[in-house]
Design an enzyme around this catalytic site. Structure first.
Site, PDB file in Angstrom:
ATOM      1  N   LYS A   1       0.751  -1.184   0.037  1.00 26.85           N
ATOM      2  CA  LYS A   1      -0.079  -0.018   0.235  1.00 26.85           C
ATOM      3  C   LYS A   1       0.878   1.239   0.060  1.00 26.85           C
ATOM      4  O   LYS A   1       1.915   1.326   0.730  1.00 26.85           O
ATOM      5  CB  LYS A   1      -0.847  -0.163   1.216  1.00 26.85           C
ATOM      6  CG  LYS A   1      -1.907   1.101   1.387  1.00 26.85           C
ATOM      7  CD  LYS A   1      -2.734   1.008   2.650  1.00 26.85           C
ATOM      8  CE  LYS A   1      -3.729   1.874   2.538  1.00 26.85           C
ATOM      9  NZ  LYS A   1      -4.694   1.853   3.676  1.00 26.85           N
TER      10      LYS A   1
ATOM     11  N   SER B   1      -9.769   1.809   2.725  1.00 28.98           N
ATOM     12  CA  SER B   1      -9.168   2.698   1.950  1.00 28.98           C
ATOM     13  C   SER B   1      -8.001   1.898   1.273  1.00 28.98           C
ATOM     14  O   SER B   1      -7.380   2.456   0.429  1.00 28.98           O
ATOM     15  CB  SER B   1      -8.308   3.582   2.767  1.00 28.98           C
ATOM     16  OG  SER B   1      -7.280   3.123   3.776  1.00 28.98           O
TER      17      SER B   1
ATOM     18  N   SER C   1      -9.985  -0.389   6.836  1.00 25.10           N
ATOM     19  CA  SER C   1      -9.504  -0.265   5.341  1.00 25.10           C
ATOM     20  C   SER C   1      -8.847  -1.633   5.250  1.00 25.10           C
ATOM     21  O   SER C   1      -8.279  -1.663   4.036  1.00 25.10           O
ATOM     22  CB  SER C   1      -8.403   1.023   5.772  1.00 25.10           C
ATOM     23  OG  SER C   1      -9.052   2.038   5.827  1.00 25.10           O
TER      24      SER C   1
END
Lengths: 97, 495
Positions: free
Chosen positions: B80, B161, B185
């Protein structure tokens, strides 16, 4: 609970954001959010200790040793403007001469 | 070999590397090719193909010398774009960091590279991890590889997210990925993409070099296509770090030891508050299916109550923005990132932040600044921290009676990518069922159980007491062993 244009302006200034508070969606969104948040008033929290963190131990002290990190140049390299080992900012203090 | 390299689990790929049936170079090349064929998913902000092939080559050479670094050596993973990677730009999907290359490496990524893992690239996400649809970022929306069969031309969200990491793993563009989870997330995108997502206990993984959103909640975690694979990554990334004093010194077990243990006699709590009106019927049915599976395998289902569940989300939307407003004060245009043109310092701050942050980040900064401002602190921030204590107390009580909790992960399946954009509260409700465990710092996991009538994956959520990830993986593996549906997205079937 209504968040008005003046509140948006005040809070935006504190957050160092330029927000067009004439665009009513900001006030509408925030009003809706705080009306929704207001349900917390239903919870009786008398005598409850606040919980700020889930860290499971007390913070530990580090040895008292000096270090400059050894990474000045690497850090400065990513600055938008720098010179002679310093970050450059717009003039903060006017010259007296 | 019947499985193409990209479709292997990490454990299968590790075996193939050990057996010399496959090289790390071939495995990495296959993934780079797959990434190139699926740019439409917008799963990556930055790809690092050249670097990945070098790492893979080094891994093959180590293996030839008999010096393999272990099970992760040579396995290509996605990261990420919230984790700092030295020499690779790290953006948090924000314009304010769009060209920033960190001078240091996050602890969790450093631990992956120390174990020989290969970095394929940095994945797309919501800006500063604020969002539930991976569509608030500067680099566009992530698209879910799954398709709603009743509306096949409508792109669906991968959740957020950490949507890019979830989409990449689901679409077979990476064997596994790192994500971060503040209020859901990792778990929500894992559920929407039909893969396994683990948020470890707060303090299990170092936050050093993970760009801060809400420091009392942020936690690194994993996306994988099997429960065992999650254990393999957790084994590498968990543990004390002197650079993050909130990491725990608790012993880190070999998490894969949980795999294959039965659940006979294990007490699994079913909290009644998660029968929420907002939860879609197909998700409630999947939850029931998971309960039946555990019961059939000898677990004891225990009805329990967590009375403050519904208050967790509004409390979260005070605490997380409050911490964010403090954490994001650092983006001032002086030391790194974007700098706007301005005549004086105050204008520089205003212009840099106004040009650099997107709308959702600004909204949360306004909320956070407001609840911390004079006159409102007690009514909002202090109140929320007390409600947080009540939420934790609920969990403390039930964990005297049960060993784990089983709930749905999300109220809904993957939805059209911009469907919820106009109403922030509708978007926030995505985290309704994941936020309570976040506030209490508890380890939790989402795994797919079945697919609905429109072909979309449905996830369930397990929560365990602090530092008992082993029980999470143990229960999850029993469920995984009983799953009948296939979780290969249809778009990938013929590639």
């Amino acid at each position: 609970m209504t968040i008005d244009k003046k509140t948006i302006d005040d809070v935006a200034r504190l957050a160092r954001l330029t927000i067009d508070s004439n665009d009513t969606h900001w006030a509408q969104n925030l009003t809706a959010i705080f009306e929704w948040i207001a349900q917390l008033e239903q919870v009786n929290t008398d005598g409850v200790e606040p919980l700020y963190s889930m860290a499971d131990h007390t913070l530990q002290a580090e040895p008292d040793e000096r270090s400059d990190g050894g990474c000045r140049d690497a850090v400065l390299k990513e600055s938008p403007q720098q010179s002679d080992g310093f970050f450059i900012v717009p003039t903060v203090i006017e010259r007296s001469d | 070999m019947t499985t193409t390299p990209c479709h292997m689990t990490m454990a299968e790929a590790a075996d193939a590397l050990a057996d010399k049936a496959l090289s790390a170079y071939e495995l990495t090349q296959a993934h780079i090719k797959a990434i190139g064929q699926h740019k439409d998913l917008n799963a990556f902000i930055t790809t690092t193909a050249e670097h990945a092939l070098k790492q893979a080559q080094a891994s093959d050479e180590r293996r030839k010398r008999g010096e393999s670094l272990g099970v992760l050596d040579g396995l290509p993973l996605a990261i990420k774009d919230l984790f700092c990677t030295s020499n690779t730009r790290t953006t948090a999907a924000s314009k304010i960091l769009a060209n920033w290359t960190p001078p240091y490496e996050s602890t969790v990524t450093a631990r992956l590279w120390q174990n020989g893992a290969v970095m394929l690239g940095k994945t797309n996400m919501d800006e500063f991890a604020m969002g539930s649809a991976s569509n608030t970022g500067h680099f566009g929306s992530v698209i879910n590889p799954w398709v709603d069969t009743s509306s096949p031309n409508t792109p669906l969200t991968a959740g957020g997210s950490s949507g890019g990491s979830a989409a990449a793993v689901a679409a077979r563009l990476a064997l596994g990925a790192l994500g971060s989870d503040t209020g859901g997330s990792i778990r929500q995108p894992a559920a929407l993409c039909g893969i396994v997502g683990v948020k470890p206990t707060y303090g299990r993984c170092s936050r050093y070099g993970m760009i801060a959103f809400s420091s009392s909640l942020d936690q690194a975690g994993t996306f994988t296509r099997s429960v065992k694979d999650a254990g393999l990554i957790l084994n590498a990334i968990c543990g004390f770090d002197k650079n993050d004093t909130t990491t725990s010194k608790q012993n880190v077990p070999d998490f894969t030891q949980a795999i294959g243990k039965n659940v006979k006699g294990l007490r699994v709590g079913i909290p009644k508050e998660y029968h929420h009106d907002n939860v879609q019927p197909s998700i409630l049915a999947a939850w029931q299916q998971a309960q039946d599976m555990l019961k059939d395998n000898g677990a004891q289902l225990v009805p329990v109550s967590l009375p403050h569940t519904i208050y967790a989300l509004p409390a979260y939307y005070i605490i997380a923005p409050a911490e964010a407003s403090s954490n994001l004060a650092r983006y001032d245009g002086i030391r790194y990132g974007l700098r706007a043109k301005a005549n004086d310092l105050d204008e520089l701050y205003h212009q840099t932040r106004s040009q650099g942050f997107g709308e959702e980040v600004k909204r949360r900064l306004l909320i956070g600044t407001y609840v911390l401002s004079a006159g409102y602190y007690d009514a909002y921030y202090l109140k929320a921290t007390k409600v947080r204590a009540k939420v934790k107390e609920d969990f403390d009580h039930v964990f005297n009676k049960v060993d784990a909790l089983l709930t749905p992960t999300t109220p809904n399946t993957a939805f059209p990518v911009h469907q919820q954009d106009s109403d922030p509260i509708t978007m926030y409700v995505n985290d309704l069922l994941t936020v309570p465990a976040s506030l209490a710092g508890l380890p939790s996991l989402s795994l797919p159980i079945c697919r609905n009538e429109r072909g979309l994956p449905l996830g369930v959520h397990l929560i365990a007491p602090s530092f008992d990830e082993t029980t999470l993986l143990r229960v999850a593996h029993v469920l995984e062993s009983n799953i009948e549906d296939d979780f290969t997205p249809p778009a990938r079937t013929n590639t």
